[in-house]
Design a protein around this motif. Structure first.
Motif, PDB file in Angstrom:
ATOM      1  N   TYR A 431       0.822  -1.205   0.000  1.00 14.12           N
ATOM      2  CA  TYR A 431       0.000   0.000   0.000  1.00 14.12           C
ATOM      3  C   TYR A 431       0.859   1.258   0.000  1.00 14.12           C
ATOM      4  CZ  TYR A 431      -4.298  -2.616   0.459  1.00 14.12           C
ATOM      5  OH  TYR A 431      -5.359  -3.451   0.199  1.00 14.12           O
ATOM      6  N   THR A 435       0.495   3.631  -3.218  1.00 19.28           N
ATOM      7  CA  THR A 435      -0.005   4.983  -2.928  1.00 19.28           C
ATOM      8  C   THR A 435       1.032   6.028  -3.315  1.00 19.28           C
ATOM      9  OG1 THR A 435      -1.299   4.088  -1.092  1.00 19.28           O
ATOM     10  CG2 THR A 435      -0.983   6.460  -1.127  1.00 19.28           C
ATOM     11  N   LEU A 479      -6.860   1.633   2.807  1.00 16.44           N
ATOM     12  CA  LEU A 479      -5.761   2.497   3.237  1.00 16.44           C
ATOM     13  C   LEU A 479      -5.956   2.946   4.684  1.00 16.44           C
ATOM     14  CD1 LEU A 479      -5.387   4.560  -0.053  1.00 16.44           C
ATOM     15  CD2 LEU A 479      -3.715   2.949   0.878  1.00 16.44           C
TER      16      LEU A 479
END
Length: 756
Positions: A431, A435, A479
Motif C-alpha cells: 500500500y 499509494t 488504506l
C-alpha cells in the motif's frame, strides 16, 4: 538545499497548457475594442471559437452531472431455496407499518444461515418501490480489526447520493445524511446493513424523511430496536426437505436420486446451513464421479474432530467450521492456494485483489489472480460488492465473515515463526509503494520524504492520472485500515510514510475523518522516529485540512508550529510556505493587516529563493509560488478596497502562472482580476475577465472553481443591476458547490436570498 512543497493550491498538478486568446496574457480592453485571437506555435485545449467580434462574452455549457441511482444490493444466488414463509412474514409486517415512517427489519441468526441472501431477495422483490435506489454496507461488526467507522459508512452513502466534499465531524455527516435523504422522500431508498452488532450503529444510519426501508442482518436479535417499531425476524436453518431440494437443484436429480440416503446425511451434517451446503456442493460438483458416501465419511470425520477440540461450538457453528475445514483440506496440494488463503485471512483488508495478493504471497500478479479464482471456485472467497471496475485491480473478492475467521485461525495454527509479521509488512509495503506511485503522478510537487521498504513490490502498478485517483478512491477504506493496522502493530515508519503519501486522496476527496486520524497517528509516528521533515510535512497538510474544515484557530496553531520548525531547521522554503499559509488563514477570517504582513514576508523569501536557486526546476517552482502568493495578496487588496494594487498583483501573477503552465491558478488570478476591475469601476472589463474565467474553469472541469468563478462573475453583474443573470449564476454556483463544499453553498444561498 532543503526542498518543500506548496499547499497553497493543494498541490494541483500541472497537466495542460493554458491559452487565453493566444500565447500570452489576455487583457480585455477598457473600451469597446476588438478582442483578437493570435495563433502562433500555441496549442489550444478544449473548445475554442473563431470570430471577428463577440458581444457579451462566450458561454461554454456542459451537460449537468447527474448522479446515477445507486443499485448496490448483492445479487440473489440462483440456487436460493425455500424461505417462502420468511419472505411472506417479512413483507407482510413491513407493509403493515405506517408508510410515513422509516421501516426497519432485523434478520438475525448464526453465521452461514443465509441472512444476507434472504435480505437481498426481500429487497430485490420490493425494488420497484424504491426509485431512490438501493444502498449496501457491511458494518463488519464481527471483524477481528473492529467494526466499520460510522464516518466511513455515512461517507460512502453520502458519496452515492451527493458526491463531493463532506463535513468534518461525524455529527455533521449524520445530520447531512438525514437532510439529504429527507429531501427525497418522494423517491424512497432501501438500505441493507450487514453484520450489525449494536442497535445504535443501525440507528446512526437511519435516513431522514419517510418511506425508506432499512434491513439489517445480525447474529444478535438487537431486541432494543423493538421499541423503535422494528420487525425482528429470527432465521432458522433449512428444514431437511429444503436442504435436500437445494442439493438436488445444484447437483441434479439423477445424482441425488442414486444416493438419496447419503445426500440426506450430508444435509444433516451441514445442519441446514446454506453456507455449509454450498461448500459441500462445490466439492461434489468439482468431482462428479465421486460417491456422496465418501463425503459423508470425510465430513463426518471433520465433525468428530471439531466436537472433541472445540466442544463449546453449537451444532450450527460446528457445521460451518467442519465444511470450511473440509473445503480447505481439499485444496490442491500442488498449488499455493492454501497459503494464499491463510495469508489473506490474516490481513486487515476489507477486500482483496491480485496485485495485493501477489505482494503478500510473493507471487506474480498472474499467478495470484489464478489462486484467487481457485479460492472463489470452491466458495472460500466471494465477489466483493460491485464498485467501479479498475484494470489496475482486476477482479475484487472478499471473505465471508465465517471464512475470514477460519482462514485467520488456520494462519495462526500453521504459520512459521515470524510469518504473520512478514505478511503484515508485505501488505503495508504494497500500500505504501502503490499509494506513493499514485502520489507521484497526481501531486508531483509534493515534497518527498523517505520511503523505507522491507519488501519492495516486484510488479509496481503504472498509473495514468485518472487511474491513480480512481485507485486511491477505490482503496480508501483499505488504506485507512492499513494506517490503523500499522499503528496497532507499532510499525511507526510505514505508518507516517503512508499518512504522508495519502495527500492526493485527501486533497481530492476532503475526507476529513481519514485526514485527521491518519495525520494524528502519522504525526505521532514521525515524532517517535525523529523524522523532522516528515513531522513538518504532516503538520502542514494537517493544517490544510483544518483550514478546509473551517477550524481556523487550530489551523493557525498548526501553521505557526510549522513555521517554528522551519526556522529552527533553517529551511527557508518551508518557512515561506508556512508564512503564506498563515497569511491565507488570516485572509479567510478578515485579519487583513496580519494577512498582508505575512504574505509580504512569504513573497520576499520566495523571490530570494527564485533568484538564488541554481536548479532550473527549483527556480521555476519558486517563481510560481511567488505568483500564488500574489493571488492571495490580490484578494487582500480587494477586501481592503485597494483595487489598483489588486490589478497589479493579479496581472503579474496571471502572466507568471500561464508561463508556468498552471491553468488552475492562472484561472484563479483571472477570476479575481474580474472583481478587481469591477471594484475599480470598469464593469465591462470586469465582466469580460469574469466570463473568460468561467470559460477556462469549465474547460478544466474543476468543480470548486467552476462554482467560484460563477459566484464572482455574479457579484460583478450585481453591481450592474443585472439581477436575472445574477440569480442564474448563483443557482449554477450552488449546484456546483454542493458537490464540493456545503459551507460555500450556504454562503451563495444567503446571497441569493438577499437579492429578493
Amino acid at each position: 538545499m532543503t526542498t518543500a512543497r506548496d499547499h497553497s493550491t493543494g498541490g494541483q498538478p500541472v497537466t495542460a497548457a493554458l491559452s487565453s486568446g493566444g500565447s500570452g496574457e489576455h487583457r480585455p480592453a477598457r473600451g469597446p475594442a476588438d478582442i483578437t485571437n493570435r495563433l502562433g506555435d500555441s496549442t489550444l485545449y478544449g473548445p475554442s471559437v473563431q470570430a471577428g467580434y463577440i458581444h457579451g462574452g462566450v458561454h461554454f455549457h456542459e451537460a449537468p452531472f447527474v448522479v446515477p441511482t445507486p443499485r448496490q444490493l448483492l445479487p440473489v444466488p440462483a440456487a436460493f431455496t425455500d424461505r417462502v414463509d420468511d419472505l411472506e412474514r417479512l413483507t407482510t409486517r413491513l407493509e403493515r407499518m405506517p408508510a410515513d415512517t422509516v421501516r426497519i427489519a432485523v434478520i438475525s441468526g448464526p453465521s452461514g444461515i443465509g441472512k444476507s441472501a434472504l435480505a437481498s431477495r426481500l429487497l430485490h422483490e420490493l425494488g420497484d418501490r424504491f426509485p431512490g435506489g438501493q444502498l449496501y454496507a457491511d458494518l463488519r461488526g464481527y471483524a477481528h480489526e473492529g467494526p466499520a467507522r460510522p464516518a466511513e459508512i455515512l461517507g460512502r452513502f453520502l458519496r452515492s447520493l451527493r458526491p463531493g466534499a463532506q463535513p468534518a465531524s461525524v455529527e455533521e455527516m449524520a445530520a447531512w445524511w438525514r437532510s439529504v435523504t429527507a429531501e427525497q422522500s418522494d423517491r424512497p431508498l432501501c438500505i441493507l446493513l450487514e453484520n450489525v452488532t449494536h442497535a445504535d450503529d443501525l440507528r446512526a444510519l437511519v435516513p431522514g424523511g419517510r418511506g425508506h426501508v432499512v434491513v439489517a442482518t445480525s447474529r444478535e436479535q438487537l431486541a432494543s430496536l423493538a421499541g423503535d417499531g422494528a420487525v425482528l425476524h429470527r432465521l432458522g436453518p433449512l428444514d431437511p426437505a429444503s436442504a435436500l431440494d437445494y442439493l438436488t437443484f445444484c447437483l441434479g436429480e439423477e445424482r441425488i436420486g442414486r444416493h438419496r440416503e447419503a445426500a440426506a446425511q450430508i444435509a444433516g451434517l451441514c445442519a441446514g446451513l446454506p453456507m455449509a451446503l454450498a461448500l459441500a456442493v462445490t466439492e461434489l460438483a468439482t468431482y462428479p464421479d465421486r460417491s456422496l458416501a465418501v463425503m459423508t465419511t470425510t465430513l463426518g470425520g471433520s465433525h468428530s474432530r471439531i466436537s472433541r477440540s472445540r466442544p463449546s461450538l453449537n451444532r450450527q457453528e460446528a457445521a460451518v467450521t467442519a465444511a470450511l475445514d473440509h473445503a480447505y483440506a481439499a485444496l490442491p496440494q500442488d498449488a499455493p492456494a492454501a497459503r494464499v488463503y491463510r495469508r489473506l485471512g490474516a490481513l486487515f483488508v476489507l477486500d482483496i485483489d491480485a496485485p495485493l495478493t501477489a505482494a503478500v504471497c510473493d507471487l506474480s500478479i498472474e499467478d495470484a489472480a489464478d489462486q484467487l479464482r481457485l479460492l472463489r471456485s470452491v466458495q472460500l472467497l466471494e465477489p466483493a460488492p460491485a464498485g467501479e471496475e479498475l484494470p489496475e485491480r482486476g477482479a475484487v473478492y472478499r471473505f465471508h465473515d465465517a471464512a475470514r475467521v477460519h482462514a485467520r485461525g488456520r494462519a495462526q495454527a500453521e504459520a512459521a515463526d515470524g510469518e504473520l509479521d512478514e505478511v503484515l509488512r508485505r501488505a503495508l509495503d504494497f500500500y505504501l509503494a502503490t499509494t506513493t506511485a499514485a502520489e507521484l503522478v497526481l501531486t508531483p510537487t509534493h515534497r518527498r520524504i523517505a520511503r523505507d521498504y522491507v519488501y519492495p513490490v516486484a510488479q509496481p502498478i503504472a498509473f495514468s492520472e485518472a487511474a491513480a485517483l480512481a485507485w486511491l478512491v477505490a482503496q480508501r477504506d483499505n488504506l485507512f485500515a492499513a494506517i490503523r493496522a500499522a499503528h496497532a502493530a507499532g510499525l511507526d515508519t510505514p505508518l507516517y510514510q503512508l499518512a504522508h503519501a495519502l495527500w492526493p486522496l485527501l486533497r481530492a476527496t476532503h475526507d476529513y475523518s481519514l485526514w485527521f486520524e491518519s495525520h494524528s497517528l502519522g504525526l505521532q509516528a514521525a515524532r517517535q522516529c525523529g523524522d523532522r521533515a516528515a513531522e513538518r510535512e504532516l503538520l502542514g497538510t494537517s493544517a490544510v485540512g483544518l483550514r478546509g474544515a473551517g477550524r481556523f484557530d487550530q489551523a493557525t496553531e498548526a501553521f505557526t508550529e510549522v513555521l517554528s520548525l522551519a526556522r529552527a531547521d533553517h529551511d527557508e522554503r518551508a518557512e515561506a510556505q508556512a508564512l503564506h499559509e498563515l497569511g491565507s488563514v488570516c485572509l479567510e477570517v478578515d485579519r487583513l493587516d496580519e494577512a498582508e504582513s505575512l504574505l509580504v514576508q512569504a513573497r520576499a523569501l520566495r523571490e530570494t529563493l527564485s533568484r538564488t536557486s541554481e536548479d532550473d526546476l527549483d527556480r521555476r517552482t519558486f517563481q510560481r509560488s511567488v505568483a500564488i502568493t500574489d493571488v492571495c495578496r490580490g484578494q487582500v487588496f480587494l477586501k481592503a478596497g485597494r483595487p489598483a494594487e489588486a490589478i497589479e498583483a493579479l496581472t503579474s501573477a496571471r502572466r507568471t502562472l500561464i508561463a508556468a503552465r498552471d491553468p488552475l491558478d492562472a484561472g484563479r488570478a483571472l477570476a479575481w482580476l474580474g472583481r478587481a476591475y469591477a471594484q475599480e469601476g470598469d464593469l465591462k472589463a470586469g465582466e469580460s475577465y469574469g466570463r473568460h474565467a468561467v470559460s477556462e474553469f469549465d474547460q478544466l472541469g474543476t468543480a470548486r472553481w467552476c462554482a467560484r468563478s460563477r459566484e464572482l462573475l455574479g457579484q460583478t453583474l450585481q453591481a450592474d443591476s443585472r439581477l436575472d443573470e445574477v440569480r442564474a449564476l448563483y443557482r449554477q454556483a450552488i449546484r456546483l458547490y454542493e458537490q464540493v463544499s456545503r459551507r460555500d453553498a450556504r454562503r451563495v444561498r444567503q446571497a441569493l436570498r438577499q437579492l429578493a
